[in-house]
Design a protein around this motif. Sequence first.
Motif, PDB file in Angstrom:
ATOM      1  N   ALA A 125       0.884  -1.422  -0.164  1.00  0.00           N
ATOM      2  CA  ALA A 125       0.061  -0.149  -0.020  1.00  0.00           C
ATOM      3  C   ALA A 125       0.635   1.117   0.008  1.00  0.00           C
ATOM      4  O   ALA A 125       1.975   1.104   0.535  1.00  0.00           O
ATOM      5  CB  ALA A 125      -0.841   0.172   1.255  1.00  0.00           C
ATOM      6  N   SER A 126       0.404   2.358  -0.721  1.00  0.00           N
ATOM      7  CA  SER A 126       1.300   3.673  -0.488  1.00  0.00           C
ATOM      8  C   SER A 126       0.038   4.466  -0.298  1.00  0.00           C
ATOM      9  O   SER A 126      -1.296   4.614  -0.562  1.00  0.00           O
ATOM     10  CB  SER A 126       1.881   3.774  -1.854  1.00  0.00           C
ATOM     11  N   GLY A 127       0.293   5.942   0.022  1.00  0.00           N
ATOM     12  CA  GLY A 127      -0.318   7.091   0.378  1.00  0.00           C
ATOM     13  C   GLY A 127       0.270   8.012   1.347  1.00  0.00           C
ATOM     14  O   GLY A 127       1.315   7.465   1.972  1.00  0.00           O
ATOM     15  N   ASN A 128      -0.247   9.161   1.675  1.00  0.00           N
ATOM     16  CA  ASN A 128       0.188   9.857   2.634  1.00  0.00           C
ATOM     17  C   ASN A 128      -1.018  10.377   3.588  1.00  0.00           C
ATOM     18  O   ASN A 128      -1.942  11.000   3.076  1.00  0.00           O
ATOM     19  CB  ASN A 128       0.974  11.047   2.042  1.00  0.00           C
ATOM     20  N   PRO A 129      -1.047  10.057   4.743  1.00  0.00           N
ATOM     21  CA  PRO A 129      -0.114   9.228   5.683  1.00  0.00           C
ATOM     22  C   PRO A 129       0.011   7.984   5.231  1.00  0.00           C
ATOM     23  O   PRO A 129      -0.779   7.571   4.422  1.00  0.00           O
ATOM     24  CB  PRO A 129      -0.935   9.461   7.052  1.00  0.00           C
ATOM     25  N   VAL A 130       1.055   7.345   5.893  1.00  0.00           N
ATOM     26  CA  VAL A 130       1.209   5.781   5.155  1.00  0.00           C
ATOM     27  C   VAL A 130      -0.084   5.093   5.776  1.00  0.00           C
ATOM     28  O   VAL A 130      -0.480   4.972   6.951  1.00  0.00           O
ATOM     29  CB  VAL A 130       2.501   5.250   6.167  1.00  0.00           C
ATOM     30  N   PRO A 131      -0.501   4.161   4.992  1.00  0.00           N
ATOM     31  CA  PRO A 131      -1.838   3.701   5.334  1.00  0.00           C
ATOM     32  C   PRO A 131      -1.778   2.320   6.152  1.00  0.00           C
ATOM     33  O   PRO A 131      -0.499   1.771   6.085  1.00  0.00           O
ATOM     34  CB  PRO A 131      -2.370   2.950   3.891  1.00  0.00           C
ATOM     35  N   SER A 132      -2.632   2.142   7.119  1.00  0.00           N
ATOM     36  CA  SER A 132      -2.569   0.610   7.709  1.00  0.00           C
ATOM     37  C   SER A 132      -3.258  -0.206   7.115  1.00  0.00           C
ATOM     38  O   SER A 132      -4.197   0.139   6.061  1.00  0.00           O
ATOM     39  CB  SER A 132      -3.345   0.904   8.973  1.00  0.00           C
ATOM     40  N   ILE A 133      -2.788  -1.484   7.116  1.00  0.00           N
ATOM     41  CA  ILE A 133      -3.285  -2.566   6.318  1.00  0.00           C
ATOM     42  C   ILE A 133      -4.018  -3.656   7.166  1.00  0.00           C
ATOM     43  O   ILE A 133      -3.478  -4.110   8.110  1.00  0.00           O
ATOM     44  CB  ILE A 133      -2.092  -3.239   5.302  1.00  0.00           C
ATOM     45  N   SER A 134      -5.004  -4.048   6.542  1.00  0.00           N
ATOM     46  CA  SER A 134      -6.050  -5.223   7.307  1.00  0.00           C
ATOM     47  C   SER A 134      -6.348  -6.300   6.480  1.00  0.00           C
ATOM     48  O   SER A 134      -6.591  -6.066   5.091  1.00  0.00           O
ATOM     49  CB  SER A 134      -6.879  -4.516   8.129  1.00  0.00           C
ATOM     50  N   TRP A 135      -6.507  -7.533   6.704  1.00  0.00           N
ATOM     51  CA  TRP A 135      -7.115  -8.513   5.932  1.00  0.00           C
ATOM     52  C   TRP A 135      -8.395  -9.505   6.430  1.00  0.00           C
ATOM     53  O   TRP A 135      -8.540  -9.357   7.691  1.00  0.00           O
ATOM     54  CB  TRP A 135      -5.912  -9.755   6.103  1.00  0.00           C
ATOM     55  N   THR A 136      -9.485  -9.625   5.492  1.00  0.00           N
ATOM     56  CA  THR A 136     -10.416 -10.240   5.855  1.00  0.00           C
ATOM     57  C   THR A 136     -10.505 -11.463   4.745  1.00  0.00           C
ATOM     58  O   THR A 136     -10.270 -11.295   3.874  1.00  0.00           O
ATOM     59  CB  THR A 136     -11.976  -9.467   5.817  1.00  0.00           C
ATOM     60  N   ARG A 137     -11.561 -12.269   5.294  1.00  0.00           N
ATOM     61  CA  ARG A 137     -12.118 -13.486   4.142  1.00  0.00           C
ATOM     62  C   ARG A 137     -13.259 -13.160   3.482  1.00  0.00           C
ATOM     63  O   ARG A 137     -14.271 -12.700   4.268  1.00  0.00           O
ATOM     64  CB  ARG A 137     -12.175 -14.964   5.186  1.00  0.00           C
ATOM     65  N   LYS A 138     -13.186 -12.957   2.236  1.00  0.00           N
ATOM     66  CA  LYS A 138     -14.297 -12.226   1.649  1.00  0.00           C
ATOM     67  C   LYS A 138     -15.358 -13.443   1.510  1.00  0.00           C
ATOM     68  O   LYS A 138     -16.693 -12.817   1.741  1.00  0.00           O
ATOM     69  CB  LYS A 138     -13.891 -11.905   0.156  1.00  0.00           C
ATOM     70  N   ASP A 139     -15.293 -14.550   1.202  1.00  0.00           N
ATOM     71  CA  ASP A 139     -16.321 -15.583   1.015  1.00  0.00           C
ATOM     72  C   ASP A 139     -16.556 -16.032   2.255  1.00  0.00           C
ATOM     73  O   ASP A 139     -17.101 -17.531   1.827  1.00  0.00           O
ATOM     74  CB  ASP A 139     -16.059 -16.435  -0.461  1.00  0.00           C
ATOM     75  N   SER A 140     -16.233 -15.974   3.546  1.00  0.00           N
ATOM     76  CA  SER A 140     -16.631 -16.699   4.730  1.00  0.00           C
ATOM     77  C   SER A 140     -18.174 -16.912   4.632  1.00  0.00           C
ATOM     78  O   SER A 140     -18.934 -15.738   4.556  1.00  0.00           O
ATOM     79  CB  SER A 140     -15.896 -16.137   5.896  1.00  0.00           C
ATOM     80  N   ILE A 141     -18.553 -18.097   5.349  1.00  0.00           N
ATOM     81  CA  ILE A 141     -20.111 -18.246   5.824  1.00  0.00           C
ATOM     82  C   ILE A 141     -20.200 -17.380   6.856  1.00  0.00           C
ATOM     83  O   ILE A 141     -21.381 -17.130   7.345  1.00  0.00           O
ATOM     84  CB  ILE A 141     -20.174 -19.844   5.888  1.00  0.00           C
ATOM     85  N   HIS A 142     -19.232 -16.809   7.434  1.00  0.00           N
ATOM     86  CA  HIS A 142     -19.498 -16.006   8.856  1.00  0.00           C
ATOM     87  C   HIS A 142     -19.264 -14.628   8.791  1.00  0.00           C
ATOM     88  O   HIS A 142     -19.058 -13.936   9.357  1.00  0.00           O
ATOM     89  CB  HIS A 142     -18.506 -16.598   9.930  1.00  0.00           C
ATOM     90  N   GLY A 143     -19.587 -14.067   7.421  1.00  0.00           N
ATOM     91  CA  GLY A 143     -19.364 -12.828   6.936  1.00  0.00           C
ATOM     92  C   GLY A 143     -18.022 -12.622   6.600  1.00  0.00           C
ATOM     93  O   GLY A 143     -17.405 -13.216   5.765  1.00  0.00           O
ATOM     94  N   SER A 144     -17.387 -11.411   6.939  1.00  0.00           N
ATOM     95  CA  SER A 144     -15.903 -11.020   6.789  1.00  0.00           C
ATOM     96  C   SER A 144     -15.074 -10.843   7.933  1.00  0.00           C
ATOM     97  O   SER A 144     -14.943  -9.880   8.286  1.00  0.00           O
ATOM     98  CB  SER A 144     -15.879  -9.692   5.856  1.00  0.00           C
ATOM     99  N   PRO A 145     -14.645 -11.853   8.491  1.00  0.00           N
ATOM    100  CA  PRO A 145     -14.015 -11.856   9.823  1.00  0.00           C
ATOM    101  C   PRO A 145     -12.630 -11.300   9.632  1.00  0.00           C
ATOM    102  O   PRO A 145     -11.853 -11.460   8.804  1.00  0.00           O
ATOM    103  CB  PRO A 145     -13.958 -13.354  10.246  1.00  0.00           C
ATOM    104  N   HIS A 146     -12.255 -10.304  10.552  1.00  0.00           N
ATOM    105  CA  HIS A 146     -10.803  -9.871  10.660  1.00  0.00           C
ATOM    106  C   HIS A 146     -10.080 -10.910  10.918  1.00  0.00           C
ATOM    107  O   HIS A 146     -10.010 -11.839  11.804  1.00  0.00           O
ATOM    108  CB  HIS A 146     -11.022  -8.541  11.556  1.00  0.00           C
ATOM    109  N   LEU A 147      -8.845 -10.872   9.946  1.00  0.00           N
ATOM    110  CA  LEU A 147      -7.814 -12.028  10.187  1.00  0.00           C
ATOM    111  C   LEU A 147      -6.456 -11.345  10.854  1.00  0.00           C
ATOM    112  O   LEU A 147      -5.816 -12.188  11.661  1.00  0.00           O
ATOM    113  CB  LEU A 147      -7.607 -12.722   8.911  1.00  0.00           C
TER     114      LEU A 147
END
Length: 442
Positions: A125-147
């Motif tokens: 990722a790039s940008g100013n300020p420096v972006p924070s990065i997070s991951w989720t599972r898109k096709d999870s049966i439990h929605g999009s849990p934070h990983l």
Amino acid sequence: MVQPKFTSRSQSVRAVIGDTITLPCEVENLGRNILLWRRGSAVVTAANLIITRDTRFKLLEGYSLQIKNVRPQDAGDYNCQIGDHDNRDLVHTVEILVPPSVRSNPETGHVTVRKGGTATLECKASGNPVPSISWTRKDSIHGSPHLSEGPTLTLENVNRQDSGTYRCYADNGIREPVFVDMQLIVLSPPEITVEKSWVHAGEGYEAQLVCTVHGDANPEVMWYQDSFLLHPNDRRTMDTRGEKHYLTVRNVRASDFGNYSCVAENSLGRAKKYIEVSGRPGPAQFHSPMYSRYREMYNLTWSIESFPLIEEIRLLYRKLMMNETFQHPGRWHDIILNPPSTRSESFRHIMTYTIKGLDPNSVYETIVQAKNRYGWNEVSDIFQFYTLSTDMPNEDVEQTLGSTAYGNNFRALNHCPRLQTDGMPGAILLSLAAAVWRLVRK
């Protein structure tokens, strides 16, 4: 002479890329002095002249400097300078805020790993300020849990269920967060599930066997009867719809009964599941309510699938000795019954039998087995039922437990998990059922 002086103050200006900004520079008593705008050693303007060739720069209301459609490279210090021997400066600091952008690594967005291995997904990722990065599972049966947080997502000992789409989000508070999707493919040997491991069939009818094959690397699916590889013929077809594989046998003959196997093989391994095709009756399915309407007897209703007529039925029941701490079964009572005389469908037989001489306020369990000309079926699952408590008034008996197996008033109680808890004394369950009904009736 009166010395010139700035009436504007230095500023720190924050602007989002693409915005237009104005840097003020107001001076009193400028006289014959020349006002310059500098950026580093480069002269941007001199007096009323634009020195730079960048058409985005413009002077407003005297000497204020306007910059249109700002870019990241426009960040820095801008000096408004009075061209006298003192070279006095008014300094504005410009910071360009850049919304986040993100890309996958590799750029294809596809990561392939073998079952049991470690998968590493990465986004930049790039940008100013420096972006924070997070991951989720898109096709999870439990929605999009934070990983996870950070540019790298590591999954160890992956299996087939880990295959899917993973989404990498980048956010720095400037405009909306952005994301990129990455596809994880877990290569695994075939895995097979069957809809039914036992298929009931009758001569002259049609039988269909279904197996679902999971796996990558294009698994090849074959059907066997006993140890013989099967091929399509005028009575036998083999179809594939997605992950489901079908073996259909039309106009079933006695020689078609036996053990079948669904075999799947790919470059990573081989799997096999067995299915039995039999003319014997199917296992009994019970349709009675859990609670009797009587103290000393119980009406038991069940159905059995069988293409040939049923020749014999065997019913066994026993009492469970139980209290709050233990459960001990009594001896089995064995009853041989006459075959049913009616069917609700072409191959479904329904039968009802009243078990008498039971003890009040007790828990019983029963099993049923049937026989046709091909033999006995598998013993049914154990079915539990409860006789009426003698402590309950007749009025509550009739209104609470007097419905048939499909009555509306008691349907909710029949399916209540708490009432079906194993090991709970029948008196407690029946009292609770009556109490619930009283509340509903009020």
